[in-house]
Design an enzyme around this catalytic site. Structure first.
Site, PDB file in Angstrom:
ATOM      1  N   THR A  29       0.835  -1.194   0.000  1.00 31.64           N
ATOM      2  CA  THR A  29       0.000   0.000   0.000  1.00 31.64           C
ATOM      3  C   THR A  29       0.872   1.248   0.000  1.00 31.64           C
ATOM      4  OG1 THR A  29      -1.863  -1.082   1.066  1.00 31.64           O
ATOM      5  CG2 THR A  29      -1.699   1.291   1.363  1.00 31.64           C
ATOM      6  N   HIS A 178      -7.418 -10.917  -1.432  1.00 30.70           N
ATOM      7  CA  HIS A 178      -6.776 -10.606  -0.144  1.00 30.70           C
ATOM      8  C   HIS A 178      -7.591 -11.267   0.968  1.00 30.70           C
ATOM      9  CE1 HIS A 178      -4.363  -8.833   2.820  1.00 30.70           C
ATOM     10  NE2 HIS A 178      -4.348  -7.570   2.430  1.00 30.70           N
ATOM     11  N   ASN A 181      -4.293 -10.703   6.814  1.00 31.86           N
ATOM     12  CA  ASN A 181      -3.962  -9.465   7.534  1.00 31.86           C
ATOM     13  C   ASN A 181      -5.136  -8.778   8.232  1.00 31.86           C
ATOM     14  OD1 ASN A 181      -1.477 -10.042   6.540  1.00 31.86           O
ATOM     15  ND2 ASN A 181      -1.337  -8.292   5.153  1.00 31.86           N
ATOM     16  N   TYR A 183      -8.309  -8.339   7.393  1.00 32.50           N
ATOM     17  CA  TYR A 183      -9.345  -7.662   6.625  1.00 32.50           C
ATOM     18  C   TYR A 183     -10.577  -8.568   6.515  1.00 32.50           C
ATOM     19  CZ  TYR A 183      -5.624  -4.338   5.932  1.00 32.50           C
ATOM     20  OH  TYR A 183      -4.615  -3.436   6.175  1.00 32.50           O
ATOM     21  N   ASN A 238      -4.003  -6.219  12.520  1.00 31.72           N
ATOM     22  CA  ASN A 238      -5.310  -5.570  12.656  1.00 31.72           C
ATOM     23  C   ASN A 238      -6.223  -6.244  13.678  1.00 31.72           C
ATOM     24  OD1 ASN A 238      -4.963  -3.349  10.791  1.00 31.72           O
ATOM     25  ND2 ASN A 238      -4.972  -4.880   9.159  1.00 31.72           N
TER      26      ASN A 238
END
Length: 366
Positions: A29, A178, A181, A183, A238
């Site tokens: 990112t 994805h 992580n 999400y 996260n």
């Protein structure tokens, strides 16, 4: 390793692609999208400079406005975004490179300022993510999410499918889902963030349902041979956690084996952090459950990557931050040359500085 063992610099057949080497640029990112969350005009140069990688995986790109969690990240859900990405894929293909786009829905890792009509971010369950996001040129606590209604889930699966179709329109060689992580997909998978009591919560089979529905929708749209997936079984990124990650991800990989994906991309350990956060977890158990291409990531240097490929523990190795500051990373690794240091002040947001101006070995020789 024997003289006949594969090397990081050997070609590799990945779906319809013949990669010139097994070095992959991991998704990174950079928060440089322009108005309408269209990739920056500089993005074509940025990715083009790194086209000697066996495979490029783009920065995570949201499948809808609801899927956005950070300021100035690109999307793949509007015609303008598709046109912006087309400039990127053209630049990479002009140099003989291969590129896939990472499809992203952040779930609860978002802020009301980024959501449609200032609404709450969505998640499997209304549990706040113990993390921060990047908005208004600074870091802020994530907003309180709301639990998705059962009736909303098919619409999000459809958003993934449309995004995959858009990726092919934009000229990508495929997509990477994805699923890592912390999400949205990872939030559904792990019981620390999923306390649902319907068919998407509770048992391992139920918690894996959303991921598999997304995989099935995308592969129906563009084919399994153009669909990869990223997982992070033990990463606490996260604020996610699971009480039995080995059983969960053994099941997930067994299901993915039936679907013949382009590859599985595994973050080993804590994303961007220690590799040994879960010493009892066996990545080998996952590897033996999947007969397709296996990509590894997290903390790899040249020696560790060569050993992973040479010993058959991985087919491909993804490198993250080293690719930011070393557009010619493959050549530097091949020669054992020193690497440029990353300018951390330019990682997120900004323009050309720290994006397309890192020197190559050829620049130094000129």
């Amino acid at each position: 390793m024997s003289e006949t063992s594969p090397s990081l610099f050997d070609p590799f057949r990945l779906g319809a692609m013949t990669l010139p080497n097994r070095v992959v640029m991991a998704p990174l990112t950079r928060n440089r999208a322009g108005e309408g969350f269209v990739p920056s005009p500089l993005a074509a140069k940025y990715y083009g400079l790194r086209a000697e990688a066996g495979l490029l995986i783009t920065e995570a790109s949201q499948i809808s406005q609801q899927g956005q969690g950070y300021q100035d990240t690109p999307g793949i859900y509007t015609d303008a975004q598709v046109e912006g990405w087309k400039k990127v894929t053209d630049a990479v293909h002009a140099k003989g490179g291969h590129i896939v786009i990472q499809l992203w829905h952040v779930g609860r890792v978002s802020h009301v300022s980024l959501q449609p009509n200032g609404g709450a971010p969505v998640a499997p369950s209304a549990i706040v993510a113990n993390t921060k996001t990047y908005v208004n040129n600074g870091f802020a606590e994530t907003s309180q999410p709301r639990a998705l209604e059962l009736s909303e889930i098919p619409g999000i699966v459809a958003d993934y499918r449309r995004a995959a179709a858009n990726a092919i329109k934009a000229g990508f060689d495929g997509v990477e889902i994805h699923g890592a992580n912390g999400y949205l997909i990872d939030q559904f998978l792990k019981d620390g963030s999923n306390t649902r009591t319907d068919q998407y919560g509770g048992s391992i089979e139920n918690r894996a349902r959303f991921l598999l529905e997304v995989v099935d929708a995308i592969t129906a749209e563009i084919g399994a041979g153009r669909t990869g997936l990223r997982l992070s079984p033990v990463s606490p990124a996260n604020g996610v956690s699971d009480s039995n990650p080995q059983a969960l991800f053994n099941h997930v990989v067994e299901e993915l084996e039936k679907r013949h994906l382009l590859y599985i991309h595994v973050v080993e350990g804590a994303t961007g952090g220690p590799r040994d956060v879960a010493p009892d977890f066996s990545f080998e158990e996952l590897r033996k459950r999947f007969s397709g291409p296996w990509m590894v990531n997290n903390g790899y240097d040249l020696d560790l990557a060569q050993r992973a490929v040479g010993e058959g523990k991985a087919d491909l190795v993804a490198f993250g931050k080293p690719f930011i500051s070393n557009p010619d990373l493959v050549e530097r690794l091949r020669r054992g040359a020193p690497l440029n240091e990353v300018d951390r002040d330019t990682l997120y947001g900004g323009g050309a500085k720290g994006y397309v101006d890192y020197p190559t070995l050829a620049d130094a020789a000129a």
